[in-house]
Design a protein around this motif. Structure first.
Motif, PDB file in Angstrom:
ATOM      1  N   ASP A  16       0.152 -20.024  83.073  1.00 18.25           N
ATOM      2  CA  ASP A  16      -0.996 -19.155  83.226  1.00 18.25           C
ATOM      3  C   ASP A  16      -0.565 -17.733  83.526  1.00 18.25           C
ATOM      4  O   ASP A  16      -1.153 -16.768  83.025  1.00 18.25           O
ATOM      5  CB  ASP A  16      -1.928 -19.666  84.338  1.00 18.25           C
ATOM      6  CG  ASP A  16      -2.656 -20.946  83.968  1.00 18.25           C
ATOM      7  OD1 ASP A  16      -2.738 -21.249  82.756  1.00 18.25           O
ATOM      8  OD2 ASP A  16      -3.144 -21.665  84.883  1.00 18.25           O
ATOM      9  N   ARG A  17       0.437 -17.556  84.339  1.00 16.59           N
ATOM     10  CA  ARG A  17       0.928 -16.222  84.659  1.00 16.59           C
ATOM     11  C   ARG A  17       1.483 -15.529  83.431  1.00 16.59           C
ATOM     12  O   ARG A  17       1.244 -14.347  83.216  1.00 16.59           O
ATOM     13  CB  ARG A  17       2.026 -16.308  85.719  1.00 16.59           C
ATOM     14  CG  ARG A  17       1.535 -16.311  87.088  1.00 16.59           C
ATOM     15  CD  ARG A  17       2.695 -16.079  88.047  1.00 16.59           C
ATOM     16  NE  ARG A  17       2.273 -16.389  89.399  1.00 16.59           N
ATOM     17  CZ  ARG A  17       3.070 -16.642  90.386  1.00 16.59           C
ATOM     18  NH1 ARG A  17       4.366 -16.644  90.167  1.00 16.59           N
ATOM     19  NH2 ARG A  17       2.616 -16.866  91.552  1.00 16.59           N
ATOM     20  N   LEU A  18       2.251 -16.323  82.673  1.00 14.92           N
ATOM     21  CA  LEU A  18       2.805 -15.729  81.462  1.00 14.92           C
ATOM     22  C   LEU A  18       1.702 -15.305  80.495  1.00 14.92           C
ATOM     23  O   LEU A  18       1.800 -14.272  79.826  1.00 14.92           O
ATOM     24  CB  LEU A  18       3.769 -16.714  80.773  1.00 14.92           C
ATOM     25  CG  LEU A  18       5.089 -16.969  81.519  1.00 14.92           C
ATOM     26  CD1 LEU A  18       5.898 -18.042  80.805  1.00 14.92           C
ATOM     27  CD2 LEU A  18       5.907 -15.696  81.617  1.00 14.92           C
ATOM     28  N   ASP A  19       0.631 -16.117  80.418  1.00 14.11           N
ATOM     29  CA  ASP A  19      -0.481 -15.785  79.538  1.00 14.11           C
ATOM     30  C   ASP A  19      -1.169 -14.491  80.021  1.00 14.11           C
ATOM     31  O   ASP A  19      -1.590 -13.666  79.224  1.00 14.11           O
ATOM     32  CB  ASP A  19      -1.517 -16.915  79.481  1.00 14.11           C
ATOM     33  CG  ASP A  19      -0.998 -18.082  78.666  1.00 14.11           C
ATOM     34  OD1 ASP A  19      -0.057 -17.888  77.860  1.00 14.11           O
ATOM     35  OD2 ASP A  19      -1.514 -19.203  78.844  1.00 14.11           O
ATOM     36  N   THR A  20      -1.297 -14.337  81.298  1.00 10.61           N
ATOM     37  CA  THR A  20      -1.953 -13.143  81.800  1.00 10.61           C
ATOM     38  C   THR A  20      -1.085 -11.912  81.638  1.00 10.61           C
ATOM     39  O   THR A  20      -1.590 -10.814  81.469  1.00 10.61           O
ATOM     40  CB  THR A  20      -2.290 -13.308  83.306  1.00 10.61           C
ATOM     41  OG1 THR A  20      -1.122 -13.601  84.037  1.00 10.61           O
ATOM     42  CG2 THR A  20      -3.377 -14.333  83.488  1.00 10.61           C
TER      43      THR A  20
END
Length: 124
Positions: free
Chosen positions: A118-122
């Motif tokens: 999720d962090r990478l996506d954000t």
């Protein structure tokens, strides 16, 4: 002094020729048979019967003791089986607990990985 004790003893100790000693009259085991061999035979039979009775009683006691020991062995076997069953249940419980711990650890790892994703996506 006709009533004195020494006079009574002296009067009673005189035996006639036909009279038997007092001791022999009471020593007979049977009034019908005065034969010494027959008395010995009866004594031997009585002794044999006594030996047989004692032997039978000892065998009965030995059987009772053996039965008690068999019952004790059965109880010990039952207790051992119960202990083994409890040990199996304990091992199964510990195995289930270990599986739950491993599943929990896998779930935590998965949740951490999805957070990173999720962090990478954000960021992207």
């Amino acid at each position: 002094m006709s009533g004195s004790l020494p006079h009574a003893i002296a009067a009673s100790s005189t035996l006639s020729v036909n009279q038997r000693p007092i001791q022999e009259q009471f020593d007979q085991r049977s009034d019908d048979d005065n034969n010494l061999a027959a008395q010995h035979s009866r004594n031997a039979k009585a002794s044999s019967d006594l030996v047989v009775t004692v032997s039978e009683e000892s065998q009965a006691l030995a059987e009772q003791n053996r039965q008690v020991s068999i019952d004790e062995l059965k109880q010990q076997a039952e207790q051992l089986n119960q202990q083994r069953q409890l040990e199996r249940q304990r091992e199964e419980y510990l195995a289930r607990e270990q599986l739950l711990i491993e599943e929990q650890q896998q779930l935590e790892r998965y949740q951490q990985q999805t957070r990173i994703g999720d962090r990478l996506d954000t960021l992207a």
